[in-house]
Design a protein around this motif. Structure first.
Motif, PDB file in Angstrom:
ATOM      1  N   ASP A 153       0.812  -1.215   0.000  1.00 45.30           N
ATOM      2  CA  ASP A 153       0.000   0.000   0.000  1.00 45.30           C
ATOM      3  C   ASP A 153       0.845   1.266   0.000  1.00 45.30           C
ATOM      4  OD1 ASP A 153      -2.212  -1.547   0.001  1.00 45.30           O
ATOM      5  OD2 ASP A 153      -2.838  -1.112   2.051  1.00 45.30           O
ATOM      6  N   ILE A 154       2.043   1.183   0.540  1.00 43.37           N
ATOM      7  CA  ILE A 154       2.895   2.364   0.667  1.00 43.37           C
ATOM      8  C   ILE A 154       3.182   2.998  -0.691  1.00 43.37           C
ATOM      9  CG2 ILE A 154       5.039   1.016   0.597  1.00 43.37           C
ATOM     10  CD1 ILE A 154       4.356   4.202   2.695  1.00 43.37           C
ATOM     11  N   MET A 155       3.257   2.196  -1.752  1.00 40.37           N
ATOM     12  CA  MET A 155       3.564   2.734  -3.077  1.00 40.37           C
ATOM     13  C   MET A 155       2.451   3.652  -3.593  1.00 40.37           C
ATOM     14  SD  MET A 155       2.924  -0.580  -5.549  1.00 40.37           S
ATOM     15  CE  MET A 155       3.229   0.343  -7.049  1.00 40.37           C
ATOM     16  N   HIS A 156       1.250   3.530  -3.018  1.00 39.78           N
ATOM     17  CA  HIS A 156       0.128   4.368  -3.447  1.00 39.78           C
ATOM     18  C   HIS A 156       0.025   5.656  -2.636  1.00 39.78           C
ATOM     19  CE1 HIS A 156      -1.101   1.052  -5.912  1.00 39.78           C
ATOM     20  NE2 HIS A 156      -1.268   0.260  -4.871  1.00 39.78           N
ATOM     21  N   VAL A 157       0.901   5.814  -1.654  1.00 33.85           N
ATOM     22  CA  VAL A 157       0.871   6.997  -0.794  1.00 33.85           C
ATOM     23  C   VAL A 157       2.148   7.817  -0.922  1.00 33.85           C
ATOM     24  CG1 VAL A 157       0.667   7.814   1.593  1.00 33.85           C
ATOM     25  CG2 VAL A 157      -0.657   5.827   0.850  1.00 33.85           C
ATOM     26  N   ALA A 158       3.310   7.145  -0.948  1.00 38.83           N
ATOM     27  CA  ALA A 158       4.595   7.836  -0.932  1.00 38.83           C
ATOM     28  C   ALA A 158       5.033   8.282  -2.321  1.00 38.83           C
ATOM     29  CB  ALA A 158       5.656   6.925  -0.323  1.00 38.83           C
ATOM     30  N   ASP A 159       5.826   9.353  -2.351  1.00 30.21           N
ATOM     31  CA  ASP A 159       6.472   9.769  -3.596  1.00 30.21           C
ATOM     32  C   ASP A 159       7.669   8.863  -3.892  1.00 30.21           C
ATOM     33  OD1 ASP A 159       4.724  11.992  -3.809  1.00 30.21           O
ATOM     34  OD2 ASP A 159       6.003  13.146  -2.453  1.00 30.21           O
ATOM     35  N   THR A 160       8.421   8.553  -2.848  1.00 31.53           N
ATOM     36  CA  THR A 160       9.589   7.674  -2.953  1.00 31.53           C
ATOM     37  C   THR A 160       9.440   6.548  -1.941  1.00 31.53           C
ATOM     38  OG1 THR A 160      11.050   9.487  -3.629  1.00 31.53           O
ATOM     39  CG2 THR A 160      12.101   7.525  -2.691  1.00 31.53           C
ATOM     40  N   THR A 161       9.595   5.316  -2.403  1.00 30.87           N
ATOM     41  CA  THR A 161       9.490   4.153  -1.525  1.00 30.87           C
ATOM     42  C   THR A 161      10.863   3.545  -1.297  1.00 30.87           C
ATOM     43  OG1 THR A 161       7.248   3.654  -2.297  1.00 30.87           O
ATOM     44  CG2 THR A 161       8.452   1.878  -1.201  1.00 30.87           C
ATOM     45  N   VAL A 162      11.264   3.477  -0.029  1.00 28.18           N
ATOM     46  CA  VAL A 162      12.558   2.897   0.348  1.00 28.18           C
ATOM     47  C   VAL A 162      12.286   1.528   0.973  1.00 28.18           C
ATOM     48  CG1 VAL A 162      14.624   3.150   1.776  1.00 28.18           C
ATOM     49  CG2 VAL A 162      13.531   5.183   0.774  1.00 28.18           C
ATOM     50  N   VAL A 163      12.851   0.477   0.382  1.00 24.98           N
ATOM     51  CA  VAL A 163      12.726  -0.864   0.932  1.00 24.98           C
ATOM     52  C   VAL A 163      13.985  -1.165   1.738  1.00 24.98           C
ATOM     53  CG1 VAL A 163      12.626  -3.335   0.400  1.00 24.98           C
ATOM     54  CG2 VAL A 163      11.162  -1.725  -0.835  1.00 24.98           C
ATOM     55  N   VAL A 164      13.794  -1.443   3.021  1.00 22.30           N
ATOM     56  CA  VAL A 164      14.913  -1.669   3.933  1.00 22.30           C
ATOM     57  C   VAL A 164      15.083  -3.171   4.149  1.00 22.30           C
ATOM     58  CG1 VAL A 164      15.900  -1.105   6.188  1.00 22.30           C
ATOM     59  CG2 VAL A 164      14.329   0.510   5.081  1.00 22.30           C
ATOM     60  N   LEU A 165      16.295  -3.654   3.875  1.00 22.15           N
ATOM     61  CA  LEU A 165      16.640  -5.065   4.038  1.00 22.15           C
ATOM     62  C   LEU A 165      17.711  -5.206   5.103  1.00 22.15           C
ATOM     63  CD1 LEU A 165      17.005  -5.866   0.230  1.00 22.15           C
ATOM     64  CD2 LEU A 165      14.984  -6.312   1.640  1.00 22.15           C
ATOM     65  N   HIS A 166      17.879  -6.409   5.624  1.00 18.14           N
ATOM     66  CA  HIS A 166      18.977  -6.666   6.559  1.00 18.14           C
ATOM     67  C   HIS A 166      19.952  -7.639   5.903  1.00 18.14           C
ATOM     68  CE1 HIS A 166      16.766 -10.381   7.427  1.00 18.14           C
ATOM     69  NE2 HIS A 166      15.709  -9.617   7.632  1.00 18.14           N
ATOM     70  N   PRO A 167      21.174  -7.724   6.372  1.00 18.70           N
ATOM     71  CA  PRO A 167      22.209  -8.517   5.699  1.00 18.70           C
ATOM     72  C   PRO A 167      21.857  -9.981   5.471  1.00 18.70           C
ATOM     73  CG  PRO A 167      23.222  -7.077   7.299  1.00 18.70           C
ATOM     74  CD  PRO A 167      21.739  -6.952   7.497  1.00 18.70           C
ATOM     75  N   SER A 168      21.018 -10.556   6.315  1.00 17.87           N
ATOM     76  CA  SER A 168      20.677 -11.969   6.158  1.00 17.87           C
ATOM     77  C   SER A 168      19.604 -12.205   5.103  1.00 17.87           C
ATOM     78  CB  SER A 168      20.219 -12.547   7.500  1.00 17.87           C
ATOM     79  OG  SER A 168      19.055 -11.875   7.954  1.00 17.87           O
ATOM     80  N   ALA A 169      19.175 -11.128   4.431  1.00 14.99           N
ATOM     81  CA  ALA A 169      18.089 -11.267   3.445  1.00 14.99           C
ATOM     82  C   ALA A 169      18.579 -11.796   2.110  1.00 14.99           C
ATOM     83  CB  ALA A 169      17.399  -9.919   3.230  1.00 14.99           C
ATOM     84  N   GLY A 170      19.886 -11.907   1.922  1.00  9.12           N
ATOM     85  CA  GLY A 170      20.435 -12.282   0.621  1.00  9.12           C
ATOM     86  C   GLY A 170      19.882 -13.573   0.064  1.00  9.12           C
ATOM     87  N   ASP A 171      19.683 -14.566   0.928  1.00  6.84           N
ATOM     88  CA  ASP A 171      19.201 -15.869   0.471  1.00  6.84           C
ATOM     89  C   ASP A 171      17.714 -15.861   0.143  1.00  6.84           C
ATOM     90  OD1 ASP A 171      21.726 -16.922   0.799  1.00  6.84           O
ATOM     91  OD2 ASP A 171      21.353 -17.564   2.865  1.00  6.84           O
ATOM     92  N   HIS A 172      17.015 -14.775   0.496  1.00 11.33           N
ATOM     93  CA  HIS A 172      15.562 -14.753   0.315  1.00 11.33           C
ATOM     94  C   HIS A 172      15.122 -13.788  -0.775  1.00 11.33           C
ATOM     95  CE1 HIS A 172      15.446 -17.056   3.997  1.00 11.33           C
ATOM     96  NE2 HIS A 172      16.109 -16.102   4.634  1.00 11.33           N
TER      97      HIS A 172
END
Length: 313
Positions: A153-172
């Motif tokens: 839903d955030i993409m329909h509200v924000a001008d810029t969407t920042v997706v925050v990942l953590h270092p262990s997300a690489g495998d996913h």
């Protein structure tokens, strides 16, 4: 309510807080408030921060607030949290990680419980953003609840969407790309001082390499909120994306689409209320339900009849 709006427009924090409370509680005064502030909206830059729990969205927001305040910008924050099953409020309502900004007159922080809404935002988020826009915030951060890859839903509200990942997300990354990974304007690998950050950056870039029609290729940044590493670079990328939106005409188109979605959402909610009222007042409704249950009619036919009665078409 007109007096409340006047105080809000002059930068009164209490008035802004009361206005958002009216919106969250869907009071009769809500429409009057939103109508009065509408001419004073559309000036703030809206930045959405989303990602899975534990990625460090709140810590990242805290660092961005500090940077923007040094730049002389006023900041509003709408932080959407899980809803308490006991009070109905936001579980993390004190916003511990942003507490040092609470007394700053140039910062307004508001936590909102999801109250059963899916998609990462609360039902009142969009309207609360309007309040902070009219309040005079230069930049408004919208932090989603942190429930996983369905927070779109955030993409329909924000001008810029920042997706925050953590270092262990690489495998996913591959399993995530069908959802939240596709809405990012900027990727941030937070906690980059931990092992696995480079692998995650590489995985995201590999995913992006498979797409060749970018007008704005999302940058992939390494950030460590704890050490303030990469915060300036992140804000520079936000400004670069905003410049791209303005120069390409996408910002105007995006906001027009947001207004349309907002109007349709309001219409949908009003129709729902009127239909419930119509059904409750209909003495034949119990008979209609029996007809459906016994196969003399079907739910779609009943729905068509109700809509025709309401819309008179």
């Amino acid at each position: 309510m007109h007096e409340l709006v006047e105080r809000l427009l002059k930068g009164d924090k209490r008035a802004a807080a009361r206005a958002i409370t009216h919106i969250e509680n869907d009071t009769q005064e809500k429409k009057e408030i939103l109508k009065d502030i509408h001419p004073h909206t559309g000036r703030a830059y809206l930045v959405g921060l989303t990602g899975s729990p534990g990625a460090g969205k709140s810590s990242l927001t805290d660092r961005l607030i500090s940077l923007l305040r040094k730049m002389g910008k006023t900041v509003g924050i709408i932080a959407v949290d899980p809803t308490s099953p006991f009070t109905g409020g936001a579980i993390l309502g004190d916003r511990v990680r942003m507490g040092k900004h609470a007394l700053d007159p140039g910062v307004f922080i508001r936590s909102m419980g999801t109250r059963g809404s899916l998609g990462g935002l609360a039902k009142a988020t969009r309207e609360a953003v309007r309040v902070l826009d009219a309040f005079g915030s230069d930049v408004i951060f919208i932090e989603t609840v942190g429930v996983g890859q369905s927070e779109l839903d955030i993409m329909h509200v924000a001008d810029t969407t920042v997706v925050v990942l953590h270092p262990s997300a690489g495998d996913h990354i591959q399993s995530m790309k069908a959802g939240i990974m596709e809405i990012a304007d900027i990727f941030v690998v937070n906690k980059a001082d931990l092992p696995g950050a480079d692998k995650t950056v590489q995985a995201v870039n590999h995913m992006l390499d498979l797409v060749h029609d970018f007008e704005f290729r999302p940058p992939v940044l390494k950030v460590a909120s704890r050490d303030n590493m990469g915060i300036k670079e992140l804000w520079c990328e936000c400004e670069r994306h905003l410049a791209f939106l303005k120069e390409s005409g996408r910002l105007a188109n995006k906001r027009q689409k947001q207004r349309q979605d907002e109007i349709l959402s309001i219409i949908d909610a009003e129709i729902g209320r009127k239909i419930k009222s119509l059904i409750q007042a209909d003495p034949k409704w119990a008979t209609t339900l029996s007809d459906v249950e016994e196969g003399r009619t079907d739910p779609y036919e009943v729905a068509d009849i109700v809509l025709r009665r309401l819309l008179k078409v």
